[in-house]
Design an enzyme around this catalytic site. Structure first.
Site, PDB file in Angstrom:
ATOM      1  N   CYS A 208      -2.307  -0.268   7.604  1.00  0.00           N
ATOM      2  CA  CYS A 208      -1.537   0.963   7.451  1.00  0.00           C
ATOM      3  C   CYS A 208      -1.660   1.867   8.681  1.00  0.00           C
ATOM      4  O   CYS A 208      -0.687   2.498   9.087  1.00  0.00           O
ATOM      5  CB  CYS A 208      -1.965   1.695   6.186  1.00  0.00           C
ATOM      6  SG  CYS A 208      -1.542   0.794   4.680  1.00  0.00           S
TER       7      CYS A 208
ATOM      8  N   HIS B 236       0.858  -1.184   0.000  1.00  0.00           N
ATOM      9  CA  HIS B 236       0.000   0.000   0.000  1.00  0.00           C
ATOM     10  C   HIS B 236       0.896   1.236   0.000  1.00  0.00           C
ATOM     11  O   HIS B 236       2.027   1.211   0.495  1.00  0.00           O
ATOM     12  CB  HIS B 236      -0.884   0.023   1.235  1.00  0.00           C
ATOM     13  CG  HIS B 236      -1.927  -1.046   1.256  1.00  0.00           C
ATOM     14  ND1 HIS B 236      -2.983  -1.021   2.129  1.00  0.00           N
ATOM     15  CD2 HIS B 236      -2.071  -2.184   0.518  1.00  0.00           C
ATOM     16  CE1 HIS B 236      -3.738  -2.083   1.929  1.00  0.00           C
ATOM     17  NE2 HIS B 236      -3.202  -2.807   0.964  1.00  0.00           N
TER      18      HIS B 236
ATOM     19  N   GLU C 130       0.935   3.902   1.777  1.00  0.00           N
ATOM     20  CA  GLU C 130       1.409   4.310   3.105  1.00  0.00           C
ATOM     21  C   GLU C 130       2.581   3.452   3.568  1.00  0.00           C
ATOM     22  O   GLU C 130       3.583   3.958   4.073  1.00  0.00           O
ATOM     23  CB  GLU C 130       0.293   4.202   4.150  1.00  0.00           C
ATOM     24  CG  GLU C 130      -0.945   4.999   3.843  1.00  0.00           C
ATOM     25  CD  GLU C 130      -2.013   4.185   3.121  1.00  0.00           C
ATOM     26  OE1 GLU C 130      -1.704   3.539   2.091  1.00  0.00           O
ATOM     27  OE2 GLU C 130      -3.159   4.201   3.580  1.00  0.00           O
TER      28      GLU C 130
ATOM     29  N   CYS D 290      -6.124   1.871   5.730  1.00  0.00           N
ATOM     30  CA  CYS D 290      -6.735   0.630   6.201  1.00  0.00           C
ATOM     31  C   CYS D 290      -6.165   0.303   7.587  1.00  0.00           C
ATOM     32  O   CYS D 290      -5.217   0.955   8.053  1.00  0.00           O
ATOM     33  CB  CYS D 290      -6.433  -0.500   5.210  1.00  0.00           C
ATOM     34  SG  CYS D 290      -4.717  -1.078   5.255  1.00  0.00           S
TER      35      CYS D 290
END
Length: 144
Positions: free
Chosen positions: A81, A48, A50, A78
């Site tokens: 993260c 992801h 992040e 999410c």
């Protein structure tokens, strides 16, 4: 947030869900790291934006704690993260669009509100929400 939106656009162009993240030194405003989703390219469910930005900043600074850094991301992080943000000890989290289905900050498990969360960054949602939401809408519209 503009840089994060540009990262998200690069993700969409690469066939990735358009999420971009930028880590900035909260004192100087210097960009420390920037990334976009690479889940498909890397065949890695943890790639992801992040997570990639946090990894890049930690490597660049040679530190596991990124205190004093602010994260700008185009979609509410999410739970995975959000927990990484807490572990990294980021100072502030700015996000654009909320994620009612998979968010982990203001939706879902609300990671920073849990008793076991040892660090809570300052939270600022809705920054650049219209642009980020439009990127996501257009991306998924093209996929349907």
């Amino acid at each position: 947030m503009g840089l994060a939106l540009a990262e998200a656009a690069a993700a969409a162009k690469a066939g990735e869900v358009p999420v971009g993240a930028v880590l900035v030194d909260g004192t100087t405003g210097t960009v420390v790291a920037a990334a976009h989703n690479r889940v498909e390219r890397d065949r890695d469910p943890t790639a992801h934006a992040e997570m990639l930005a946090i990894r890049a900043a930690a490597a660049k600074l040679g530190a596991k704690r990124l205190e004093g850094l602010d994260l700008y991301v185009t979609l509410e992080p999410c739970p995975m993260c959000a927990q990484a943000i807490a572990f990294a000890r980021l100072r502030r989290l700015y996000w654009a669009a909320s994620d009612p289905k998979a968010g982990g900050v203001e939706n879902g498990p609300r990671i920073f509100a849990q008793a076991g969360c040892n660090h809570r960054p300052e939270l600022y949602g809705g920054i650049g929400e219209a642009a980020a939401s439009e990127q996501l809408r257009e991306f998924f519209k093209a996929r349907r």
